[in-house]
Scaffold this motif. Structure first.
Motif, PDB file in Angstrom:
ATOM      1  N   ALA A 273       0.803  -1.104  -0.273  1.00  0.00           N
ATOM      2  CA  ALA A 273       0.248   0.328   0.136  1.00  0.00           C
ATOM      3  C   ALA A 273       1.082   1.095  -0.564  1.00  0.00           C
ATOM      4  CB  ALA A 273      -0.693  -0.071   1.661  1.00  0.00           C
ATOM      5  N   ALA A 274       1.827   1.430   0.939  1.00  0.00           N
ATOM      6  CA  ALA A 274       3.229   2.464   0.898  1.00  0.00           C
ATOM      7  C   ALA A 274       3.690   2.765  -0.428  1.00  0.00           C
ATOM      8  CB  ALA A 274       3.828   2.249   1.934  1.00  0.00           C
ATOM      9  N   ALA A 275       3.698   1.415  -1.412  1.00  0.00           N
ATOM     10  CA  ALA A 275       4.447   1.854  -2.397  1.00  0.00           C
ATOM     11  C   ALA A 275       3.610   2.158  -3.769  1.00  0.00           C
ATOM     12  CB  ALA A 275       5.028   0.643  -2.776  1.00  0.00           C
ATOM     13  N   ILE A 276       2.857   1.229  -3.171  1.00  0.00           N
ATOM     14  CA  ILE A 276       1.386   2.106  -4.374  1.00  0.00           C
ATOM     15  C   ILE A 276       1.073   3.738  -4.353  1.00  0.00           C
ATOM     16  CG2 ILE A 276      -0.919   2.005  -5.289  1.00  0.00           C
ATOM     17  CD1 ILE A 276      -0.186  -1.016  -4.423  1.00  0.00           C
ATOM     18  N   GLN A 277       0.991   3.982  -3.222  1.00  0.00           N
ATOM     19  CA  GLN A 277       0.509   5.794  -2.591  1.00  0.00           C
ATOM     20  C   GLN A 277       1.751   6.481  -3.317  1.00  0.00           C
ATOM     21  OE1 GLN A 277       0.442   6.147   1.233  1.00  0.00           O
ATOM     22  NE2 GLN A 277      -1.595   7.427   1.319  1.00  0.00           N
ATOM     23  N   LYS A 278       2.893   5.491  -3.570  1.00  0.00           N
ATOM     24  CA  LYS A 278       4.068   6.421  -3.458  1.00  0.00           C
ATOM     25  C   LYS A 278       4.404   6.508  -5.561  1.00  0.00           C
ATOM     26  CE  LYS A 278       7.119   6.773  -0.379  1.00  0.00           C
ATOM     27  NZ  LYS A 278       7.025   5.544   1.183  1.00  0.00           N
ATOM     28  N   GLY A 279       3.242   5.955  -5.946  1.00  0.00           N
ATOM     29  CA  GLY A 279       3.001   5.591  -7.475  1.00  0.00           C
ATOM     30  C   GLY A 279       3.886   4.884  -7.881  1.00  0.00           C
ATOM     31  N   TYR A 280       4.484   3.753  -7.212  1.00  0.00           N
ATOM     32  CA  TYR A 280       4.983   2.900  -8.104  1.00  0.00           C
ATOM     33  C   TYR A 280       3.812   1.519  -7.984  1.00  0.00           C
ATOM     34  CZ  TYR A 280       9.573   4.699  -6.305  1.00  0.00           C
ATOM     35  OH  TYR A 280      10.225   5.404  -5.558  1.00  0.00           O
ATOM     36  N   ARG A 281       4.230   0.779  -8.627  1.00  0.00           N
ATOM     37  CA  ARG A 281       3.381  -0.498  -9.313  1.00  0.00           C
ATOM     38  C   ARG A 281       3.782  -1.675  -8.990  1.00  0.00           C
ATOM     39  NH1 ARG A 281       4.337  -1.339 -14.915  1.00  0.00           N
ATOM     40  NH2 ARG A 281       5.474   0.327 -15.477  1.00  0.00           N
TER      41      ARG A 281
END
Ligand SMILES: [Zn+2]
Ligand SMILES: [Zn+2]
Length: 281
Positions: A273-281
């Motif tokens: 969730a933290a990674a996705i929130q930072k724009g990573y996938r």
């Protein structure tokens, strides 16, 4: 690798770890319950999956790998697939995922339709194994079913991969994709010797890979790799600013147990969730 035991299918221990995880993280309760259900159904089937037809001889396997040109050595036709097992696993996986709100209703319907269309199922699964290149997902009716097929095929792929892993030398393999099935890693483990082993998301094979290079685009520019640890220090996340993808790792240097992908993939949902929130996938 001498310091790495072969991957173990210690489901009962995995389930105990999952229950412990849920007790400490009530927010992960539904994800844990789903994972336990999936493990139990996969374990039932895995016990009767036949060995793959690939010749299980070290010399032969190492020669295949050397001549593979970077392609995977385990061909779809090597897999011994009982299609009634696969139908059961697809149905049961889709039902469990829908119950835990991890699958859209329309994708559940698609999974169900796929199981009823016995003639089409092998080609769809073959296309998925080849990386979805055999037919455009939008045209073959399998769109949205990737997570279901990944779980349903796991007992068959891990059975084949375990047999090959026990007899092959992967020390010269330096690619970001799985030498056995061609899948991508979705987890890694940092060993006590500070090596990073990638773990295939499909067959659970493991192979050593450069610590900071992105396995997805091979970017090795450290300025473009963001790495941070989870609050408890148990996990690390490597995010690539070149391709915007990320990979999670279990840090076995600070651990009391070996990596367990079925447990660690759930324990790291907050990192996802933290990674996705930072724009990573
Ligand atoms: Zn694999
Ligand atoms: Zn990358």
């Amino acid at each position: 690798m001498a310091d790495q035991p072969p991957p173990q299918r210690a489901e009962p221990r995995e389930i105990a770890e999952l229950r412990r995880l849920k007790a400490g993280n009530p927010d992960l309760g539904s994800a844990v319950d789903l994972q336990i259900e999936l493990l139990q159904m996969q374990r039932r089937v895995q016990a009767r999956v036949a060995l793959p037809s690939i010749k299980l001889d070290s010399e032969h396997l190492n020669a295949l790998l050397a001549a593979s040109g970077g392609g995977p050595i385990l061909q779809f036709d090597h897999l011994k697939i009982d299609w009634s097992d696969v139908r059961y696993l697809i149905r049961a996986t889709a039902a469990a995922m829908r119950t835990h709100e991890a699958l859209e209703d329309q994708d559940f319907q698609r999974a169900d339709a796929l199981c009823r269309d016995g003639a089409r199922l092998p080609e769809i699964v073959r296309g998925w194994y080849a990386g979805g290149t055999a037919a455009a997902p939008a045209e073959n009716g399998a769109e949205g079913l990737d997570p279901v097929l990944l779980q349903a095929m796991r007992p068959i792929l891990t059975r084949a991969a375990d047999a090959v892993m026990a007899r092959i030398d992967l020390s010269a393999w330096n690619r970001g994709t799985c030498p056995l099935c061609g899948g991508e890693p979705d987890l890694a483990v940092i060993t006590p010797a500070a090596d990073r082993l990638l773990i295939c998301s499909r067959c659970s094979a493991r192979w050593r890979f450069h610590q900071l290079t992105c396995p997805f685009c091979l970017n090795a520019d450290r300025e473009k790799i963001t790495s941070f640890a989870s609050r408890d220090g148990q996990y690390r996340l490597f995010a690539c600013d070149a391709c915007e993808r990320y990979l999670k790792a279990y840090d076995a240097r600070k651990a009391s147990r070996p990596v367990m992908p079925a447990v660690d993939s759930v324990a790291t949902l907050p990192l996802d969730a933290a990674a996705i929130q930072k724009g990573y996938r």
